[in-house]
Design a protein around this motif. Structure first.
Motif, short mmCIF file in Angstrom:
data_model
loop_
_atom_site.label_atom_id
_atom_site.label_comp_id
_atom_site.label_asym_id
_atom_site.label_seq_id
_atom_site.Cartn_x
_atom_site.Cartn_y
_atom_site.Cartn_z
N GLN A 64 0.84 -1.21 0.00
CA GLN A 64 0.00 0.00 0.00
C GLN A 64 0.87 1.25 0.00
N MET A 65 1.96 1.24 0.76
CA MET A 65 2.84 2.41 0.83
C MET A 65 3.52 2.66 -0.52
N TYR A 66 4.08 1.62 -1.15
CA TYR A 66 4.77 1.79 -2.42
C TYR A 66 3.82 2.22 -3.53
N CYS A 67 2.64 1.61 -3.58
CA CYS A 67 1.66 2.02 -4.59
C CYS A 67 1.25 3.47 -4.40
N ASN A 120 11.10 4.95 -6.19
CA ASN A 120 10.46 4.38 -5.00
C ASN A 120 10.74 2.91 -4.78
N THR A 121 11.32 2.22 -5.74
CA THR A 121 11.59 0.80 -5.57
C THR A 121 13.08 0.48 -5.37
N VAL A 122 13.97 1.30 -5.92
CA VAL A 122 15.40 1.02 -5.79
C VAL A 122 15.91 1.14 -4.35
N LYS A 127 18.41 -1.37 0.61
CA LYS A 127 18.39 -1.55 2.05
C LYS A 127 16.95 -1.80 2.49
N PRO A 128 16.54 -3.07 2.59
CA PRO A 128 15.14 -3.39 2.96
C PRO A 128 14.79 -2.90 4.36
N LYS A 159 15.66 8.57 5.20
CA LYS A 159 15.33 10.00 5.17
C LYS A 159 16.00 10.68 3.98
N LEU A 160 17.25 10.29 3.70
CA LEU A 160 17.98 10.89 2.58
C LEU A 160 17.31 10.54 1.25
N THR A 161 16.99 9.27 1.06
CA THR A 161 16.36 8.86 -0.21
C THR A 161 14.96 9.46 -0.35
N THR A 162 14.24 9.59 0.77
CA THR A 162 12.92 10.23 0.73
C THR A 162 13.05 11.71 0.35
N PHE A 163 14.07 12.36 0.92
CA PHE A 163 14.29 13.77 0.61
C PHE A 163 14.67 13.96 -0.86
N ILE A 164 15.55 13.12 -1.38
CA ILE A 164 15.95 13.21 -2.79
C ILE A 164 14.76 12.95 -3.70
N GLY A 165 13.97 11.93 -3.35
CA GLY A 165 12.77 11.65 -4.14
C GLY A 165 11.79 12.80 -4.11
N SER A 166 11.65 13.45 -2.95
CA SER A 166 10.73 14.58 -2.83
C SER A 166 11.16 15.75 -3.69
N LEU A 167 12.48 15.93 -3.85
CA LEU A 167 12.97 17.00 -4.71
C LEU A 167 12.50 16.81 -6.15
N PHE A 168 12.55 15.56 -6.61
CA PHE A 168 12.23 15.28 -8.01
C PHE A 168 10.72 15.24 -8.27
#
Length: 284
Positions: A64-67, A120-122, A127-128, A159-168
């Motif tokens: 649900q989160m990834y979708c 969102n998948t890489v 790191k699971p 947090k870092l990957t979420t922040f980078i994703g949020s930028l894009f």
């Protein structure tokens, strides 16, 4: 109502040849995203309301989160693409069909979906997630800023990957939308006739309404999350954030098709024409 409204808009665009343009193609994509975004969590939420114990499996929660991340991120990028479409239509009307060709629309669609899926998948593949912070989610849906509270150990990578994703998918689309509308406003001001200015602005009003609704909600959620995470505010005090999430999870997918259809005479005419064509017997 959400499913009915979005299915109505999708069917109207598909079955009406006069709506087979870039603008309505992207609008159809928006309805498709809203249809599945709301279906991602609302059925489970409705079940939780009537059940004695609200439960969801770890796999179900992560799915649900990834979708939600993929569909939500794609919607924000799509809003930027729709702003670019309006910019070309108003500022370069004679070149619109050349610039916004079907090939361009298809390329933009592939980039939107592929980019959000990769973003969102890489990171979780590298790191699971490992959960040990409890088994209760203080939300009606599994969202990343809630699940990070349950992850074990150092969560700086997430947090870092979420922040980078949020930028894009959030910040850059917002900047692009603002720049597009600045150029649109400048072009509208240059139009001499009042009727021409009002018609040009009316083509952007629906899109601008949706942008303000979604980004206004997002700002409140980011503020509430930052207050909880970095300012030491009690989590119970910031629990109102999950109620604000109702706007972009339930209300926005419900209102979007009505905002675009009720304010658009072309869609209304196409709907009534389609309704007449398929409801009245040919013998009459």
């Amino acid at each position: 109502m959400t499913m009915l409204g979005n299915c109505f808009l999708i069917c109207t665009v598909i079955l009406s040849p006069q709506l087979h343009t870039a603008m309505y193609y992207f609008l159809c994509n928006l309805s498709f995203i809203d249809l599945f975004y709301s279906s991602n969590c609302i059925p489970n939420m409705l079940y939780d309301v009537i059940s004695e114990q609200s439960r969801i499996s770890v796999i179900g929660c992560l799915t649900q989160m990834y979708c939600g991340l993929i569909l939500g991120g794609t919607e924000y990028v799509l809003l930027a693409v729709m702003a670019y479409d309006r910019y070309i239509a108003i500022c370069f009307p004679l070149h619109y069909t050349v610039i916004m060709s079907w090939r361009t629309c298809k390329y933009l669609t592939v980039i939107m979906w592929a980019g959000n899926i990769i973003l969102n998948t890489v990171p979780p593949i590298i790191k699971p997630y490992v959960f040990c912070g409890g088994n209760k989610v203080n939300h009606f849906a599994c969202e990343i800023f809630i699940l990070l509270e349950l992850v074990c150990g150092d969560i700086s990578f997430y947090k870092l990957t979420t922040f980078i994703g949020s930028l894009f998918v959030l910040f850059l689309p917002f900047v692009f939308i603002m720049v597009s509308y600045i150029c649109i406003i400048i072009s509208i001001i240059k139009i001499k006739s009042q009727d021409g200015r009002s018609r040009a602005f009316s083509t952007c009003a629906s899109h601008l309404t949706v942008v303000l609704m979604l980004y206004g909600t997002l700002v409140f959620i980011i503020y509430g999350t930052c207050m909880t995470t970095y300012m030491g505010q009690e989590k119970d005090d910031s629990s109102s954030v999950k109620y604000v999430s109702i706007i972009y999870v339930i209300i926005a997918p419900l209102l979007n098709p009505f905002i675009y259809s009720l304010r658009n005479n072309e869609v209304k005419r196409a709907f009534w024409k389609m309704l007449t064509r398929y409801s009245v017997p040919h013998s009459l």
